[in-house]
Design an enzyme around this catalytic site. Structure first.
Site, PDB file in Angstrom:
ATOM      1  N   ASP A  83       9.958 -37.530  83.698  1.00 43.89           N
ATOM      2  CA  ASP A  83       8.376 -38.342  83.726  1.00 43.89           C
ATOM      3  C   ASP A  83       7.708 -37.548  84.714  1.00 43.89           C
ATOM      4  O   ASP A  83       7.738 -37.312  85.690  1.00 43.89           O
ATOM      5  CB  ASP A  83       8.856 -39.600  84.669  1.00 43.89           C
ATOM      6  CG  ASP A  83       9.606 -40.501  83.550  1.00 43.89           C
ATOM      7  OD1 ASP A  83       9.546 -40.278  82.411  1.00 43.89           O
ATOM      8  OD2 ASP A  83       9.826 -41.611  83.944  1.00 43.89           O
TER       9      ASP A  83
ATOM     10  N   ASP B 283      16.932 -39.430  85.233  1.00 40.46           N
ATOM     11  CA  ASP B 283      15.697 -38.651  84.947  1.00 40.46           C
ATOM     12  C   ASP B 283      15.416 -37.963  86.247  1.00 40.46           C
ATOM     13  O   ASP B 283      15.868 -37.962  87.196  1.00 40.46           O
ATOM     14  CB  ASP B 283      14.638 -39.561  84.246  1.00 40.46           C
ATOM     15  CG  ASP B 283      14.285 -40.468  85.265  1.00 40.46           C
ATOM     16  OD1 ASP B 283      14.419 -40.523  86.317  1.00 40.46           O
ATOM     17  OD2 ASP B 283      13.302 -41.086  84.827  1.00 40.46           O
TER      18      ASP B 283
ATOM     19  N   ASP C  95      11.652 -37.389  87.928  1.00 42.42           N
ATOM     20  CA  ASP C  95      10.206 -37.941  88.189  1.00 42.42           C
ATOM     21  C   ASP C  95       9.360 -37.013  89.154  1.00 42.42           C
ATOM     22  O   ASP C  95       9.585 -36.484  90.210  1.00 42.42           O
ATOM     23  CB  ASP C  95       9.968 -39.155  88.914  1.00 42.42           C
ATOM     24  CG  ASP C  95      11.335 -40.250  88.127  1.00 42.42           C
ATOM     25  OD1 ASP C  95      10.793 -40.585  87.054  1.00 42.42           O
ATOM     26  OD2 ASP C  95      12.208 -40.413  88.543  1.00 42.42           O
TER      27      ASP C  95
END
Ligand code: DCT
Ligand code: MG
Length: 399
Positions: A323, A233, A235
């Site tokens: 995120d 992902d 962040d």
């Protein structure tokens, strides 16, 4: 997961070298240089670990063993293998003989037996056995879905489910919204995100943030801040110089992404920050900052080069997990340090703070148990200084 107790006897020996920087005491033949092994600390926060792993063959094996123990809820052993892997990752040399590991911390009998097996046969039979184990394979598959943890995976396994098809065909299973989107975008979000894709997403978020609050602070964290080429992902930390405005900024950014039609999924969690409940002793507990777990739509045209895609995929976009975390500016340094990882680095920072400095560290704050006070920090360097640690650059935190 809770911290395991630091029990290995050989680690004590290494703390001594560590703490007082005593040179190697073995009598060495004339002209030879002391082995660097004695200076390897048992704490990841006292080692410099880049993305160049010279011992991947061993650390990959340890990761499988750690994961298998995690699936069986044997936390101590899981952590022992993660620690051992982390020590080997920090070495500037490849282990070629078992004797070379003699003075390394965090390597017990079991880890050494695995190293020996790999040195001798080029593979570990114990690891191969795990990899072919049905329970391991199924839990590995299920936990690869966004929103599915070990507990849920285990529950599904115990009910006799073995594949995604089994789960999706089972009428009594009610998936959470996160899991529904995890399945929906599985092909995309189970594929690694490249650095170029992370950069493209950075531009999108930066533009959104600037349009709302021109003087906002936006920082890339996680694996990409540590210089990793790929991640699961992307962040980000975002905040405002004005205290108390950070949560509104995050909500506005989400709103803007929604209006741009690139928000495929959003799980927003409001801040639950309460200084009276800090610091928190449990590492794995999620911090209390306002945050959101997103799935964003990334267009190929926004990425330098091409999207990470499987052959035959003719779409002009892919889904990516992002995120966003919004700490208040006075907690920014702690949040940045905490979200930059790696997980092992963070775990050992906390363990070092507690055991060596009688301080409690988490993503929000640093608390001195002796002075009974919180220690202020504006930068990550301030935190390392409070802990009496040499500063470790983000790209050296790949423990
Ligand atoms: N973190 C945290 N609290 C959590 C989850 C994560 O403090 N509940 C920290 C630890 C690492 C960092 O945030 C980023 O988490 P990940 O994205 O899971 O790890 P990563 O190092 O970025 O790895 P990847 O490249 O796989 O994303
Ligand atoms: Mg990450």
């Amino acid at each position: 997961m809770r911290e395991g107790k630091p029990v290995a006897v050989e680690t004590k020996h290494c703390i001594q070298f560590d703490e007082i920087h005593r040179p190697c005491e073995h009598v060495l033949p004339e002209g030879s240089t002391p082995t660097p092994v004695a200076t390897v600390s048992q704490y990841a926060c006292k080692r410099r670990t880049t993305t160049q792993n010279n011992n991947k063959i061993f650390t990959d094996a340890f990761e499988v063993l750690a994961e298998s123990y995690e699936f069986n809820e044997i936390e101590g052993r899981c952590l022992a293998f993660r620690r051992a892997a982390s020590v080997l990752k920090s070495l500037p040399w490849a282990v070629q003989r078992l004797e070379a590991t003699q003075d390394l911390p965090c390597l017990g009998g079991h880890t050494k037996a695995v190293i020996q097996e790999i040195l001798q046969y080029g593979r570990s039979f114990e690891v191969e056995k795990i990899l072919s184990n049905e329970r391991y394979q199924t839990l590995k598959l299920f936990t690869s879905v966004f929103g599915v943890g070990v507990k849920t995976a285990e529950k599904w396994y115990r009910r006799g489910l073995r594949s995604f098809r089994d789960i999706l065909a089972e009428p009594s299973i009610h998936l959470t919204r996160m899991q529904q989107f995890g399945f929906l975008h599985y092909g995309d979000i189970s594929r690694a995100v490249s650095e170029a894709e992370a950069r493209a997403l950075g531009n999108i978020i930066d533009e959104a943030v600037r349009a709302i609050t021109p003087d906002a602070v936006l920082a890339l964290t996680g694996g990409f801040r540590r210089g990793k080429e790929f991640g699961h992902d992307v962040d980000y930390l975002l905040t405002t110089p004005e205290l108390g405005k950070e949560e509104a900024l995050l909500l506005s950014v989400i709103d803007r992404l929604k209006h741009q039609s690139i928000l495929l999924y959003c799980d927003y969690q409001a801040s639950t920050l309460d200084m009276d409940q800090l610091p928190c002793r449990r590492f794995e507990a999620m911090d209390h900052f306002a945050k959101c777990f997103l799935i964003l739509r990334l267009e190929a045209g926004q990425v330098e080069g091409d999207l990470q895609r499987v052959e035959g995929d003719s779409r002009s976009w892919r889904a990516v997990r992002v995120d966003l975390v919004s700490p208040p500016i006075d907690h920014y340094a702690f949040a940045l340090l905490g979200w930059s990882g790696s997980r092992q680095f963070e775990r050992d920072l906390r363990r070092f703070a507690r055991l060596e400095r009688k301080m409690l560290l988490d993503n929000h704050a640093l608390y001195d148990l002796t002075k009974k006070e919180f220690l202020e920090a504006k930068t990550e360097k301030d935190i390392f200084a409070h802990l009496g640690l040499e500063y470790i650059e983000p790209w050296q935190r790949n423990a």
